[in-house]
Enzyme design. Structure first.
Site, mmCIF file in Angstrom:
data_model
loop_
_atom_site.group_PDB
_atom_site.id
_atom_site.type_symbol
_atom_site.label_atom_id
_atom_site.label_comp_id
_atom_site.label_asym_id
_atom_site.label_seq_id
_atom_site.Cartn_x
_atom_site.Cartn_y
_atom_site.Cartn_z
ATOM 1 N N GLY A 104 0.843 -1.203 0.000
ATOM 2 C CA GLY A 104 0.000 0.000 0.000
ATOM 3 C C GLY A 104 0.867 1.237 0.000
ATOM 4 N N CYS B 119 5.333 -6.052 1.389
ATOM 5 C CA CYS B 119 5.664 -4.627 1.444
ATOM 6 C C CYS B 119 4.981 -3.937 2.632
ATOM 7 C CB CYS B 119 5.316 -3.977 0.102
ATOM 8 S SG CYS B 119 6.152 -2.408 -0.126
ATOM 9 N N HIS C 29 7.833 -7.344 -4.336
ATOM 10 C CA HIS C 29 6.496 -7.719 -4.836
ATOM 11 C C HIS C 29 6.550 -9.011 -5.662
ATOM 12 C CE1 HIS C 29 4.213 -4.169 -3.601
ATOM 13 N NE2 HIS C 29 5.387 -3.574 -3.652
ATOM 14 N N GLU D 69 4.099 -10.545 -6.902
ATOM 15 C CA GLU D 69 2.982 -10.619 -7.847
ATOM 16 C C GLU D 69 3.284 -10.004 -9.208
ATOM 17 O OE1 GLU D 69 3.253 -8.844 -5.173
ATOM 18 O OE2 GLU D 69 2.247 -6.913 -5.255
ATOM 19 N N ASP E 176 -19.515 -9.702 -21.179
ATOM 20 C CA ASP E 176 -19.958 -9.807 -19.786
ATOM 21 C C ASP E 176 -21.459 -10.066 -19.669
ATOM 22 O OD1 ASP E 176 -17.353 -9.129 -19.479
ATOM 23 O OD2 ASP E 176 -17.730 -7.057 -18.894
#
Ligand code: XMP
Length: 509
Positions: free
Chosen positions: A51, A78, A165, A167, A223
């Site tokens: 964040g 983090c 990170h 990810e 969608d």
């Protein structure tokens, strides 16, 4: 399931996607989630995200500290690491300097979260604060030149923490690290698949809706089409889809949607042919935002009128996706500047006093496509290029008239034909034509012409947040241009848009 606590990092959705790619279900929740809710979710593991805040700054987000006493494995990334360290009695030190970018990670212990990870590997850093001292029980498991505590763990309590990170793709073995957390540490099972999603969502829809009637606004896009088919599987004829022809659809779009849903899938479908109403309201309007608002409002009016013809409707179904849900409740970004008002079905629920059914609200776009395949929809539907709600109206710069719509439709049809024939359709995120309110001089035969300019836009993208203009092969561009100028009356010049997003947007208006 894995619970991800959202401390506001721009990478949070990536964490969720990485988890789901491993066939493990996960949910992103804000830090004010209660301990009771967390317990009820029964997560196998918890990820505390990164964040933008500093842990000691005023208003820094915190989650109930009880989350660290549940005996559930926790991975802090983090800011999540800073939160853990601070909450458990260690010290975080502030820094005015940010460490941002690649760093070489030296792994001290190739076990647990680093099982199978190389001793030296590339990671991605993006932080200001770092760890001054670790809480009792923690040991350092990896470092970089600038960050002595790049990773730490307390195996006893099942706490793991990373300053970098895992990810993002720049962390070379990030996927492995996350998979280790899921399978080595949390002992998750690979149970998340679209097959299992269909089974439990069909059940959920039936429970929520009971014997009541549901309506859904069908646009023909991925969608709403997938949502319609899923709902139809769950509640059959209790579902009615409403398809509004707003007069600014592409050539052949309305018959395509009707044929597919009504004839092939035998879904209840009401078709509102309202093009004239929309065009009348758009008369003389040139401002892009005004066009969007008029189309949005008119859509709601027509949809509402159509829906009232079906008696006793209690639910409105929408194809809301997970990113919309996360972004709409983000506690950190605050309201961002309105670049373009997306109309879609935003105003409907309030106006119609209906309860919402949003069966896709926990899915990412790529998962919706997989779900579509699982439900038996064709590639043509599942991999359709996105088309904006306000349709061709925002691809006609200046006033929208029947005549200009006809010019654009013809040009667009040729463009898409060529893009498809040359097997580019699925490689491009979007490809479309834009009609400009400019005329230029040309020569056709021996005659001077003074006609419109048409722009071609083709972009590649993963998520429409950023996009690159596509370098289409020259021979294909030449063919597109030739065909449009020869076959479409009213166009004598074709130009190619070579702008990326940002700073341009994908649509011109
Ligand atoms: P921009 O032009 O903002 O577009 O770069 C990003 C993506 O969103 C699509 N788009 C819309 N989709 N309703 C929609 O459903 C809208 O009002 C709308 N406006 C833009 C656009 O085609 C691109 O894929």
């Amino acid at each position: 399931m894995i619970l991800i606590i959202d401390f506001g990092s721009q990478y949070n959705q990536l964490i969720a996607r990485r988890v789901r790619e491993n066939h493990v279900y996960c949910q992103i929740e804000p830090p004010d989630i209660s301990l009771a809710t967390i317990k009820a979710l029964k997560p196998e593991g918890i990820i505390l995200s990164g964040g933008p805040a500093s842990i000691y700054s005023k208003g820094a987000p915190r989650v109930d500290i009880g989350i660290l006493k549940l005996g559930i494995p926790v991975l802090g990334i983090c800011y999540g690491l800073h939160y853990m360290v601070d909450s458990l009695g260690g010290k975080v030190i502030g820094s005015t300097k940010r460490e941002y970018g690649f760093a070489e990670l030296l792994v001290k212990k190739q076990k647990g979260i680093f099982t199978g990870v190389n001793k030296k590997t590339q990671c991605w850093m993006s932080h200001g604060d770092s760890i001054g001292s670790l809480p009792a029980g923690f040991t350092i498991t990896a470092s970089t030149a600038n960050t002595p505590v790049a990773a730490a763990e307390d195996v006893q309590r099942n706490f793991y923490a990373l300053q970098f990170h895992p990810e993002v793709v720049h962390t070379k073995e990030g996927k492995k690290i996350l998979a280790n957390f899921l399978f080595e540490i949390c002992r998750c099972k690979k149970s998340w698949s679209m097959k299992s999603f269909v089974a439990h969502t069909v059940e959920e829809i039936r429970q929520q809706v009971g014997a009541e009637k549901v309506i859904l606004g069908l646009s023909g896009g991925v969608d709403s089409s997938v949502a319609a088919v899923l709902l139809h599987r769950a509640i059959g004829k209790q579902l009615t889809c409403v398809f509004v022809d707003n007069g600014v659809l592409r050539e052949g779009e309305a018959p395509r949607v009707i044929e597919m849903f009504k004839k092939n899938l035998q879904i209840n479908l009401r078709f509102a042919r309202a093009g004239k109403v929309f065009l009348k309201k758009l008369k003389g309007v040139t401002d892009p935002e005004k066009k969007r608002k008029i189309i949005g409002r008119t859509f709601i009016e027509i949809f509402d009128k159509e829906a009232r013809k079906i008696k006793n409707v209690k639910f409105l179904a929408q194809g809301t996706l997970y990113p919309d849900l996360i972004e709409s409740r983000s506690a950190f970004g605050g309201p961002s500047a309105v670049i373009k008002s997306h109309h879609n079905v935003g105003g409907l629920p309030k106006k119609m006093n209906l309860k919402l059914v949003e069966p896709l609200k926990h899915l990412f776009k790529d998962e919706v496509r997989l779900l579509g395949k699982e439900l038996g929809l064709s590639d043509d539907v599942v991999w359709r290029q996105p088309f904006p709600g306000p349709g061709l109206a925002i691809r006609i710069i200046g006033e929208v008239t029947a005549q200009r719509l006809s010019v654009l439709r013809k040009a667009d049809t040729i463009l898409i034909e060529e893009i498809r024939t040359n097997k580019l359709y699925y490689k491009l995120w979007q490809s479309f034509a834009v009609l400009l309110p400019l005329k230029s001089v040309g020569i056709m035969g021996d005659q001077r012409t003074y006609e419109n300019i048409l722009a071609i836009r083709a972009v590649t993208s993963d998520d429409a947040m950023t996009a690159d203009w596509a370098p289409l092969p020259h021979d294909i561009m030449a063919r597109i241009s030739n065909r449009i100028i020869n076959e479409v009356r009213g166009v004598n010049r074709v130009v190619y848009d070579i702008s990326s997003k940002p700073p341009s947007t994908i649509e011109w208006e």
